[in-house]
Design an enzyme around this catalytic site. Structure first.
Site, mmCIF file in Angstrom:
data_model
loop_
_atom_site.group_PDB
_atom_site.id
_atom_site.type_symbol
_atom_site.label_atom_id
_atom_site.label_comp_id
_atom_site.label_asym_id
_atom_site.label_seq_id
_atom_site.Cartn_x
_atom_site.Cartn_y
_atom_site.Cartn_z
ATOM 1 C CD GLU A 1 -2.462 1.422 2.696
ATOM 2 O OE1 GLU A 1 -2.727 0.398 3.373
ATOM 3 O OE2 GLU A 1 -2.756 2.563 3.072
ATOM 4 N NE ARG B 1 -0.719 8.695 4.830
ATOM 5 C CZ ARG B 1 -0.625 7.865 5.851
ATOM 6 N NH1 ARG B 1 0.355 8.012 6.725
ATOM 7 N NH2 ARG B 1 -1.494 6.908 6.006
ATOM 8 C CB THR C 1 -3.629 8.336 2.229
ATOM 9 O OG1 THR C 1 -2.625 7.546 2.889
ATOM 10 C CG2 THR C 1 -3.964 9.498 3.161
ATOM 11 C CE LYS D 1 -6.641 2.307 7.052
ATOM 12 N NZ LYS D 1 -5.298 2.608 6.558
HETATM 13 C C1 3PG Z 1 -1.337 4.630 8.154
HETATM 14 O O1 3PG Z 1 -2.224 4.855 7.349
HETATM 15 O O2 3PG Z 1 -0.514 5.468 8.527
HETATM 16 C C2 3PG Z 1 -1.273 3.249 8.639
HETATM 17 O O3 3PG Z 1 -2.292 3.028 9.507
HETATM 18 C C3 3PG Z 1 0.037 2.831 9.159
HETATM 19 O O4 3PG Z 1 0.154 3.084 10.482
HETATM 20 P P1 3PG Z 1 1.515 2.766 11.234
HETATM 21 O O5 3PG Z 1 2.522 3.748 10.712
HETATM 22 O O6 3PG Z 1 1.149 3.054 12.679
HETATM 23 O O7 3PG Z 1 1.867 1.345 10.978
#
Ligand code: 3PG
Length: 215
Positions: free
Chosen positions: A47, A51, A74, A134
């Protein structure tokens, strides 16, 4: 794509490995090498979060890596969905779920893992036909104990929890019948990427890929 088809595809992707790496890529030059390192360690579903300015180009580069299944995370707007699909993403992940995001993914034929964090949000998605969701932000929203409780009244919904999960606590989630996989960024630490230590990332991926699952 119908919600049932979306969920079937999301389940298929979640079943590829116990962990879906959640990737924040700052340097496009890292994209392909990172994907190769993770796939070599046994984590094919990746994934890429939208961002950073290079995220879409990173998806394009990673989509060429054999054995990889690259998605976009995201997703916040229909424009994100269109751009992700055009870049070659084969699935999408959103932190929550809005009518517009859901409609855009169904229209574009981009399988969506829609985010939910409460019983009502989970039920609203289930009403639409989304049986794979999710759970975000997992640790902060109640963690494995919460998901275990949700599994009693709503056993038909399966989850990929993400947010605050590490190798150490991943087994708490993966031992539950309603968890298909977990998502996490711990398999791609920023310092390892900056140093180009792809072997370290493959080692982290291997550890993650070896985690046992119940579902
Ligand atoms: C995110 O979208 O940032 C994910 O949930 C990942 O989270 P993490 O960095 O706490 O693993």
């Amino acid at each position: 794509m119908t919600p049932a088809q979306q969920s079937a595809k999301a389940a298929e992707i979640c079943r590829l490995a116990p962990v879906v790496p959640v990737l924040v890529i700052d340097d496009l030059a890292h994209a392909k090498l990172l994907a190769q390192a993770l796939v070599a360690g046994g984590l094919p579903a990746l994934e890429v979060t939208l961002r950073t300015p290079v995220a879409l180009d990173a998806i394009r580069a990673m989509a060429e890596v054999p054995g990889g299944v690259v998605g976009a995370g995201t997703l916040l707007t229909p424009a994100d969905v269109k751009a992700a699909k055009a870049a070659g993403a084969t699935f999408g992940v959103s932190p929550g779920a809005t009518e517009r995001i859901i409609a855009a993914c169904e229209d574009e034929g981009l399988p969506l893992l829609p985010g939910a964090a409460t019983a009502s949000e989970i039920m609203a998605l289930l009403e639409k036909g989304y049986t794979v969701q999710k759970f975000f932000p997992a640790e902060q929203a109640g963690g494995a104990a919460y998901l275990k409780s949700i599994g009693s009244p709503i056993p038909q919904v399966k989850f990929c929890p993400t947010g605050g999960i590490s190798l150490k606590i991943a087994p708490d989630y993966l031992s539950l019948k309603n968890i298909l996989c977990v998502g996490g960024s711990w398999v791609a630490p920023k310092d390892a990427m900056a140093k180009g230590d792809w072997a370290a990332i493959t080692t982290l991926a291997r550890e993650a890929a070896a985690l046992p699952r119940s579902a």
